[in-house]
Design a protein around this motif. Sequence first.
Motif, mmCIF file in Angstrom:
data_model
loop_
_atom_site.group_PDB
_atom_site.id
_atom_site.type_symbol
_atom_site.label_atom_id
_atom_site.label_comp_id
_atom_site.label_asym_id
_atom_site.label_seq_id
_atom_site.Cartn_x
_atom_site.Cartn_y
_atom_site.Cartn_z
ATOM 1 N N ASP A 2 0.852 -1.194 0.000
ATOM 2 C CA ASP A 2 0.000 0.000 0.000
ATOM 3 C C ASP A 2 0.888 1.244 0.000
ATOM 4 N N HIS A 3 0.545 2.217 -0.837
ATOM 5 C CA HIS A 3 1.353 3.429 -0.942
ATOM 6 C C HIS A 3 1.501 4.153 0.396
ATOM 7 N N LYS A 4 0.513 4.023 1.275
ATOM 8 C CA LYS A 4 0.571 4.706 2.569
ATOM 9 C C LYS A 4 1.624 4.119 3.499
ATOM 10 N N ASP A 5 2.155 2.949 3.139
ATOM 11 C CA ASP A 5 3.221 2.331 3.917
ATOM 12 C C ASP A 5 4.608 2.742 3.446
ATOM 13 N N LEU A 6 4.694 3.420 2.314
ATOM 14 C CA LEU A 6 5.977 3.818 1.742
ATOM 15 C C LEU A 6 6.519 5.069 2.425
ATOM 16 N N ASP A 7 7.800 5.014 2.812
ATOM 17 C CA ASP A 7 8.439 6.185 3.426
ATOM 18 C C ASP A 7 8.416 7.385 2.491
ATOM 19 N N VAL A 8 8.606 7.143 1.204
ATOM 20 C CA VAL A 8 8.628 8.240 0.235
ATOM 21 C C VAL A 8 7.262 8.937 0.175
ATOM 22 N N TRP A 9 6.183 8.190 0.292
ATOM 23 C CA TRP A 9 4.845 8.796 0.299
ATOM 24 C C TRP A 9 4.642 9.603 1.589
ATOM 25 N N LYS A 10 5.068 9.041 2.715
ATOM 26 C CA LYS A 10 4.927 9.728 4.005
ATOM 27 C C LYS A 10 5.710 11.043 4.014
ATOM 28 N N LYS A 11 6.944 11.003 3.507
ATOM 29 C CA LYS A 11 7.757 12.231 3.443
ATOM 30 C C LYS A 11 7.135 13.225 2.463
ATOM 31 N N GLY A 12 6.548 12.720 1.393
ATOM 32 C CA GLY A 12 5.850 13.588 0.446
ATOM 33 C C GLY A 12 4.685 14.313 1.114
ATOM 34 N N VAL A 101 13.100 14.080 0.006
ATOM 35 C CA VAL A 101 12.048 13.518 -0.844
ATOM 36 C C VAL A 101 12.615 13.169 -2.220
ATOM 37 N N LYS A 102 13.452 14.048 -2.751
ATOM 38 C CA LYS A 102 14.051 13.781 -4.063
ATOM 39 C C LYS A 102 14.924 12.524 -4.013
ATOM 40 N N TYR A 108 13.770 4.959 -4.885
ATOM 41 C CA TYR A 108 12.631 4.084 -5.151
ATOM 42 C C TYR A 108 12.569 3.732 -6.637
ATOM 43 N N ARG A 109 12.799 4.726 -7.486
ATOM 44 C CA ARG A 109 12.797 4.468 -8.928
ATOM 45 C C ARG A 109 13.904 3.480 -9.292
ATOM 46 N N ASN A 110 15.094 3.676 -8.742
ATOM 47 C CA ASN A 110 16.202 2.752 -9.024
ATOM 48 C C ASN A 110 15.895 1.351 -8.537
ATOM 49 N N TYR A 111 15.293 1.223 -7.373
ATOM 50 C CA TYR A 111 14.893 -0.071 -6.845
ATOM 51 C C TYR A 111 13.907 -0.759 -7.795
ATOM 52 N N LEU A 112 12.915 -0.006 -8.265
ATOM 53 C CA LEU A 112 11.908 -0.590 -9.164
ATOM 54 C C LEU A 112 12.526 -1.025 -10.492
#
Length: 115
Positions: A2-12, A101-102, A108-112
């Motif tokens: 779930d996106h709400k579990d992602l640190d990047v979403w939380k920091k966003g 955030v950047k 995250y993009r590199n991981y994907l």
Amino acid sequence: MDHKDLDVWKKGMDLVEAIYAFTKGFPDEERYGLTSQMRRASISIPSNIAEGSARKGDKELIQFINIAIGSVSELETQYLIAVRLTFANKNENLEHLLSEVKKLLLGYRNYLKRK
């Protein structure tokens, strides 16, 4: 995940709050200018993470992460413009959050891409 579990979403989401607070004191004539642009750019970041996470696969998610990266870059520029125009003073906490955030988005993009 779930996106709400992602640190990047939380920091966003934290960044959205920080931008709303930062732009609160901007001149009234900027309500539909820089204030609106900065708020929309900040909202775009967690929104694109959420939308990409709801898509079918990683290829689509990466596309939305790239859009979020563009939004954070746009927001960094708008922040610098606001400081140059003396709408607000430099804010080290906000600068750190923008950078964080950047970095999270790029990571995250590199991981994907490696998955």
